[in-house]
Design an enzyme around this catalytic site. Structure first.
Site, PDB file in Angstrom:
ATOM      1  N   TYR A   4       6.996 -14.065   6.108  1.00 36.98           N
ATOM      2  CA  TYR A   4       7.404 -13.241   4.978  1.00 36.98           C
ATOM      3  C   TYR A   4       8.579 -12.353   5.416  1.00 36.98           C
ATOM      4  CZ  TYR A   4       7.274  -9.809   1.288  1.00 36.98           C
ATOM      5  OH  TYR A   4       7.636  -9.002   0.261  1.00 36.98           O
ATOM      6  N   LYS A  60      -0.466 -10.760  -4.582  1.00 31.99           N
ATOM      7  CA  LYS A  60      -0.215 -12.151  -4.912  1.00 31.99           C
ATOM      8  C   LYS A  60      -1.442 -12.782  -5.583  1.00 31.99           C
ATOM      9  CE  LYS A  60       3.546 -10.940  -2.881  1.00 31.99           C
ATOM     10  NZ  LYS A  60       3.886 -11.239  -1.489  1.00 31.99           N
TER      11      LYS A  60
HETATM   12  C1  LIG Z   1       4.250 -10.497  -0.394  1.00 31.50           C
HETATM   13  C2  LIG Z   1       3.798 -10.813   0.971  1.00 31.50           C
HETATM   14  C3  LIG Z   1       3.615  -9.806   1.932  1.00 31.50           C
HETATM   15  C4  LIG Z   1       3.919  -8.357   1.634  1.00 31.50           C
HETATM   16  O1  LIG Z   1       3.095  -7.839   0.649  1.00 31.50           O
HETATM   17  P1  LIG Z   1       3.525  -6.658  -0.381  1.00 31.50           P
HETATM   18  O2  LIG Z   1       2.302  -6.489  -1.187  1.00 31.50           O
HETATM   19  O3  LIG Z   1       4.707  -7.153  -1.149  1.00 31.50           O
HETATM   20  O4  LIG Z   1       3.876  -5.473   0.445  1.00 31.50           O
HETATM   21  C5  LIG Z   1       3.141 -10.179   3.165  1.00 31.50           C
HETATM   22  N1  LIG Z   1       2.891 -11.469   3.471  1.00 31.50           N
HETATM   23  C6  LIG Z   1       3.064 -12.467   2.582  1.00 31.50           C
HETATM   24  C7  LIG Z   1       2.770 -13.867   2.978  1.00 31.50           C
HETATM   25  C8  LIG Z   1       3.530 -12.176   1.311  1.00 31.50           C
HETATM   26  O5  LIG Z   1       3.728 -13.166   0.438  1.00 31.50           O
END
Ligand SMILES: *Cc1c(COP(=O)(O)O)cnc(C)c1O
Length: 377
Positions: A97, A194
């Site tokens: 990420y 997500k």
């Molecule tokens: C979006 C995401 C993050 C970070 O999360 P946030 O809630 O945006 O701070 C970390 N790891 C993965 C795989 C992600 O998709």
């Protein structure tokens, strides 16, 4: 009880009033009946009843000892690295990420923490990167955006033999499809923003720790750093999680159809989706997870198609993020992975022709028709 039942029942039968939906305790502080007396709640940064229900739920779902909720995935990941000290080294998934890369590149390096970014789908590369100062392997599987699959069991065995921790970012699959702790991992982290939240309406991060003494140390950090999730967001996240199983099944079914359609499209160069038998990680994914998820990337044959597609899609939105009921398309080079130096991006396959798709719960045929019209001039 099956995980689907656990998910649907989050927060139920927990409140003295009989509330089916666990209440949002909007209180920053809690009164004491006397000196040295406490209801178990003092101050909401330390503990909040709504957050506690969420934290217990994610710990149970992942099979860990304790769960912790944070204001975002990055708040969760940042707090994890506060477990370490100056001079410590980490092995991190190369196409991780973008925010995790930025954390190392711009912030943790100032505190003397360093990282080697490697293709964690290759155990040999991990082995080669281990230094005497290596303290943990931080791994995403499937990776973002190349959808490479790392062998969690082999990685944790290697890590254990060297006395180092394994941390798995399980955002793409959730405990419904992949249980890293059962495969030997010590720490699991999620962007709850997500799939767990699932509706593109809440930012959240979750951590689950296997091992009581590590969890104890981590609890101190959560309280000391204070990047905790507020009670309203905890409630929203739990509400989303109740339908996780339904959403994930519908999204995966759609993803499989879209991936098969993309593979046959004359303007598509390559499709990266572990659910395709041609994907190099397909068999491993079948072995260590109970599904393929609904994230995929694909490369188009001409760079100009990137602009055309992201501007022409009508149902699918051109936006960052993933995992929600609404389908999103992303151009990693300028969006999620802009912070990565271009040579590192290219090495891991994040080219100017790569698009990432997060498949939602809309009708699959509608999504395919939307892509079809976006591909055509
Ligand atoms: C979006 C995401 C993050 C970070 O999360 P946030 O809630 O945006 O701070 C970390 N790891 C993965 C795989 C992600 O998709």
């Amino acid at each position: 009880m099956k995980i689907t039942t656990h998910l649907a029942q989050i927060g139920n039968k927990r409140d003295a009033t009989g509330a089916i939906s666990f209440p949002v305790y909007h209180s920053s502080t809690f009164s004491h009946q006397g000196l040295g007396k406490s209801t178990g709640y003092d101050y909401s940064r330390s503990q909040n009843p709504t957050r506690e229900v969420l934290e217990e739920a994610i710990a149970r779902l992942e099979g860990g000892d304790r769960g912790f909720a944070f204001s975002s995935g990055m708040a969760a990941i940042s707090t994890i690295f506060a477990l370490f000290r100056q001079g410590d080294h980490f092995i991190v998934t190369e196409d991780c990420y973008g925010g995790t890369f930025r954390l190392f590149h711009k912030i943790l390096n100032q505190f003397g923490l360093s990282a080697s970014f490697v293709d964690t789908s290759k155990l040999d590369e991990i082995k080669k990167a281990i230094l005497p100062s290596t303290k943990a392997i931080f791994c995403e599987t499937p990776t973002n955006p190349m959808m490479r699959i790392a062998n969690i069991k082999q990685i944790t065995l290697l890590a254990k033999s060297k006395g180092i921790l394994t941390i798995i970012d399980n955002t793409f699959l959730t405990p419904l499809l992949q249980k890293p702790i059962e495969l030997g991992a010590d720490i699991v982290v999620h962007s709850g923003t997500k799939y767990l939240g699932g509706h593109n309406d809440v930012l959240a991060g979750l951590v689950v720790i296997k091992d009581h003494s590590l969890a104890e140390r981590f609890g101190v950090l959560q309280n000391a750093i204070g990047a905790v999730l507020g009670p309203q967001e905890c409630w929203l996240l739990m509400r989303g999680m109740k339908t996780l199983a339904l959403r994930v099944a519908a999204q995966e079914k759609n993803a499989q159809q879209i991936a098969c359609w993309l593979v046959k499209h004359p303007l598509v160069e390559a499709v990266y989706y572990p659910g395709l038998e041609s994907h190099p990680g397909h068999d491993l994914q079948l072995e260590q997870a109970s599904g393929f998820g609904s994230m995929m990337s694909f490369t188009v044959k001409h760079q100009r198609l990137v602009r055309q597609i992201v501007e022409k899609v009508k149902i699918i939105s051109f936006a960052e993020s993933l995992g929600g009921v609404e389908s999103l398309i992303t151009f990693p080079t300028t969006q999620t992975h802009a912070e990565m130096p271009s040579e590192m991006r290219e090495r891991s396959g994040v080219t100017d022709c790569l698009l990432r798709l997060s498949v939602g719960i809309e009708d699959a045929q509608d999504l395919i028709e939307d892509l079809e019209q976006a591909f055509s001039e």
